[in-house]
Scaffold this motif. Structure first.
Motif, short mmCIF file in Angstrom:
data_model
loop_
_atom_site.label_atom_id
_atom_site.label_comp_id
_atom_site.label_asym_id
_atom_site.label_seq_id
_atom_site.Cartn_x
_atom_site.Cartn_y
_atom_site.Cartn_z
N ALA A 40 -83.13 82.37 27.84
CA ALA A 40 -84.28 83.26 27.74
C ALA A 40 -84.28 84.26 28.89
CB ALA A 40 -85.58 82.44 27.74
N LEU A 41 -83.85 83.82 30.06
CA LEU A 41 -83.79 84.70 31.22
C LEU A 41 -82.85 85.87 30.97
CD1 LEU A 41 -84.56 85.16 34.22
CD2 LEU A 41 -82.56 83.79 34.82
N GLN A 42 -81.72 85.61 30.30
CA GLN A 42 -80.75 86.68 30.02
C GLN A 42 -81.34 87.75 29.10
OE1 GLN A 42 -78.07 86.33 31.98
NE2 GLN A 42 -79.18 84.45 32.49
N ARG A 43 -82.33 87.37 28.31
CA ARG A 43 -82.92 88.32 27.35
C ARG A 43 -84.09 89.10 27.94
NH1 ARG A 43 -81.94 83.82 23.94
NH2 ARG A 43 -84.11 83.12 24.11
N GLY B 73 -88.80 84.59 36.37
CA GLY B 73 -88.06 83.75 35.43
C GLY B 73 -86.86 83.11 36.10
N GLN B 74 -86.16 83.88 36.98
CA GLN B 74 -85.02 83.33 37.70
C GLN B 74 -85.46 82.20 38.64
OE1 GLN B 74 -81.19 84.29 38.05
NE2 GLN B 74 -81.86 82.18 38.32
N ILE C 244 -91.61 85.56 33.71
CA ILE C 244 -91.58 84.10 33.83
C ILE C 244 -92.31 83.44 32.66
CG2 ILE C 244 -93.62 84.16 35.32
CD1 ILE C 244 -92.62 81.66 36.72
N LEU C 245 -93.31 84.12 32.12
CA LEU C 245 -94.04 83.57 30.98
C LEU C 245 -93.12 83.37 29.78
CD1 LEU C 245 -97.35 85.66 31.18
CD2 LEU C 245 -97.13 83.20 31.58
N THR C 246 -92.30 84.36 29.51
CA THR C 246 -91.37 84.27 28.38
C THR C 246 -90.35 83.16 28.58
OG1 THR C 246 -91.58 86.66 28.04
CG2 THR C 246 -89.72 85.57 26.98
N VAL C 247 -89.83 83.07 29.78
CA VAL C 247 -88.83 82.03 30.07
C VAL C 247 -89.44 80.65 29.88
CG1 VAL C 247 -87.35 81.05 31.86
CG2 VAL C 247 -87.57 83.53 31.64
N SER D 95 -78.54 84.56 37.58
CA SER D 95 -78.43 85.86 36.93
C SER D 95 -78.90 86.96 37.86
CB SER D 95 -79.26 85.86 35.65
OG SER D 95 -78.86 84.79 34.83
N TYR D 96 -78.45 86.89 39.11
CA TYR D 96 -78.90 87.80 40.16
C TYR D 96 -78.87 89.25 39.72
CZ TYR D 96 -78.93 90.06 44.74
OH TYR D 96 -79.21 90.84 45.80
N SER D 97 -77.89 89.63 39.00
CA SER D 97 -77.79 90.99 38.50
C SER D 97 -77.03 90.98 37.19
CB SER D 97 -77.08 91.90 39.51
OG SER D 97 -76.76 93.15 38.93
#
Length: 577
Positions: free
Chosen positions: A155-158, A176-177, A120-123, A201-203
């Motif tokens: 960012a979440l996708q990464r 993050g999600q 979550i920090l990165t997001v 982006s559940y999975s």
């Protein structure tokens, strides 16, 4: 805006739970974030305001007091920084909002002892960074938040590329999600649009329903054949090394008169000896603590000297994980789906659990008077500082409690006063632990001893070096005389300043400057390379500057170091090495 953000998170809490594999696969990130946001919304509703700063302050307070788990505490810090940045504003445009988002990220990173990217920090960081840049091109808050949501989603996708365990299991970061869901609610509130937006982006392997298709959390449906298990099921229960998830508050107001000095960095360092996922937030007289630990008792004992512990929550995360797996396997059986078939091809490499926990090799307890001196000790490998000095002597019981609270194989005590050595030695005899009292009689001796300590050396060598280092220091202190007298040829008048070299009064003078100069002259009789000055509560900055100028003139080759000690009764403490 906040209300819809909280609602979007609540709708998707179970889905966020299903993603939770870092830092442990306990499946409660969505629940914790939801409880945290719910607490914030409750406080916001109790203190409604059109003033954005006051509204943000209410939200921040509610989030902090209700923060649950790693993700919840980090979320509270993101909004705490956001709140502080907007505190004085009635309204805010894009530039101010972007700056507030960045301030929240800065505060959240500071709160986490070991920030991990891919979380979550990165997001939050990537979204805030983009917001600051984009705000240079627009002052439209709606447009800005749409960009923030977009960047957070990207960012979440990464996150799987930054955190290997996510890629192994095939999910994005759960915290993050959760944050993306909150931002999505913000955008839909500002635009008046309900539904639509990004798919979550559940999975990485399957698509999930959009928020408009999701209702309030309910029991998960039975698994169907060829449907993947939750992320947690792909990790080993035994891989949860720090198995107790702990959260509590330290209330400094309720701790009584003999509270230990609280140094946040030193406290975090002590928690690191047997824990991870550490978050410590000090807000006035309330300290919020979150840690994953092997030994919850040690954490509580470490915290007790700082105040009364309240709202204590301790969860066994291995138990949580086992319950989750049992629930999934029972669902699988009703679907005529064997566990062997389900798990085939889905195993991941996990780090085996560490060896049985052992105490840290060393711990150090020191006695100090003055917050500045306490901070100096805590910043130099001391684990616990007891308040005490010439007129405030810690009891044997105080030492025993401090010894028992330390999770260390060998403990050193630095009494730093001749009147305290006996109590320390008695405590060492009463304790069943390995305790060595280094008989330091002054604060400068204690500082010299702790600087000589080496973590990698044996207890015997450390004892010898610490004692030797203390003996090499010439200590001095200046205080006021309380009566007329004559000692060893020095005539003293009540109210005069007296200079004490080790245990001997060497000078008495009506002026503080005169007493300091006379004392330093006596201490320098055999030379020295370094003079350390610790300023006390009564030290005047102008007087200190004048004294330093005199020292530089009289001893041009002498290295001078001045530090704020904050000690009572003694305007100055000196050490010559």
């Amino acid at each position: 805006m906040v209300l819809l953000g909280a609602e979007y998170l609540q709708r998707n809490a179970e889905r966020v739970n299903a993603l939770n594999v870092f830092p442990v696969p306990d499946g409660d990130t969505g629940t914790n974030m939801n409880l945290t946001m719910t607490s914030g919304v409750r406080e916001l509703r109790s203190k409604p305001s059109d003033h954005i700063g006051k509204a943000a302050e209410a939200l921040s307070k509610g989030l902090l007091m209700g923060a649950r788990g790693n993700s919840g505490v980090i979320l509270s810090q993101l909004f705490r920084g956001f709140s502080r940045s907007l505190a004085s504003l009635e309204e805010a445009g894009a530039t101010k909002v972007a700056a507030a988002l960045q301030h929240g990220v800065d505060l959240a990173y500071k709160a986490v002892v070991k920030p991990v990217e891919g979380t979550i920090l990165t997001v939050a960081k990537e979204a805030a960074k983009h917001a600051v840049q984009y705000a240079r091109r627009t002052n439209d808050v709606v447009e800005l938040m749409q960009e923030v949501h977009q960047k957070a989603h990207e960012a979440l996708q990464r996150t799987p590329d930054l955190l290997p365990v996510l890629k192994q299991v095939g999910v994005v970061d759960s915290g993050g999600q959760g944050l993306v869901f909150i931002y999505e609610g913000f955008v839909h509130s500002l635009t008046g649009m309900e539904g639509g937006g990004y798919r979550d982006s559940y999975s990485m392997q399957t698509e999930a329903a959009t928020p408009e298709e999701v209702t309030a959390p309910s029991a998960a449906p039975a698994l169907r054949k060829h449907e993947p298990l939750s992320a947690q099921s792909r990790l080993s229960t035994e891989a949860i090394e720090f198995l107790y998830d702990m959260e509590f508050f330290i209330n400094r107001k309720l701790g009584g008169p003999k509270l230990a000095f609280f140094n946040e960095s030193a406290y975090k360092k002590a928690l690191e000896k047997d824990g991870d996922s550490i978050l410590v937030i000090a807000e006035e007289d309330i300290i919020k603590v979150h840690v994953h630990s092997r030994k919850p008792g040690d954490v509580l004992n470490l915290s007790l000297p700082y105040g009364e512990l309240t709202d204590i929550h301790i969860l066994n995360m291995r138990e949580q994980h086992r319950d989750l797996l049992e629930h999934e396997l029972s669902d699988v059986s009703t679907a005529d789906y064997s566990a062997a078939e389900l798990l085939a091809g889905q195993s991941v490499q996990v780090t085996p659990p560490g060896q049985v926990f052992e105490r840290a090799p060393y711990g150090i307890i020191a006695v100090a008077m003055g917050e500045g001196i306490a901070d100096i000790f805590l910043e130099n490998d001391v684990d616990t500082v007891l308040s005490g000095g010439q007129t405030m002597n810690p009891s044997t019981e105080d030492f025993v409690k401090a010894i028992e609270a330390l999770s260390a194989e060998h403990i050193y005590i630095l009494p730093n006063n001749g009147n305290i050595i006996l109590a320390a030695e008695q405590a060492a005899e009463l304790s069943e632990r390995n305790v060595t009292v280094i008989p330091t009689r002054t604060v400068p001796q204690g500082l010299a001893a702790v600087l000589a300590f080496k973590e990698e050396e044996t207890a015997e060598r450390n004892s010898a070096w610490m004692k030797s280092a203390a003996e090499q220091v010439v200590s001095g202190q200046v205080t006021k005389a309380v009566r007329d007298t004559s000692i060893e040829g020095v005539d003293i008048r009540e109210g005069d300043f007296i200079g004490i070299k080790e245990k001997t009064i060497v000078v008495s003078d009506p002026s503080l400057a005169g007493a300091c100069r006379g004392l330093i002259g006596s201490m320098m009789e055999n030379g020295g390379d370094l003079l350390t000055v610790l300023t006390g509560e009564e030290a005047d900055s102008a007087e200190t500057a004048s004294l330093c100028e005199w020292i530089a003139e009289q001893y041009p080759e002498l290295e001078l170091e001045v530090q704020k000690g904050g000690q009572p009764l003694y305007p100055y403490l000196f050490a010559v090495e």
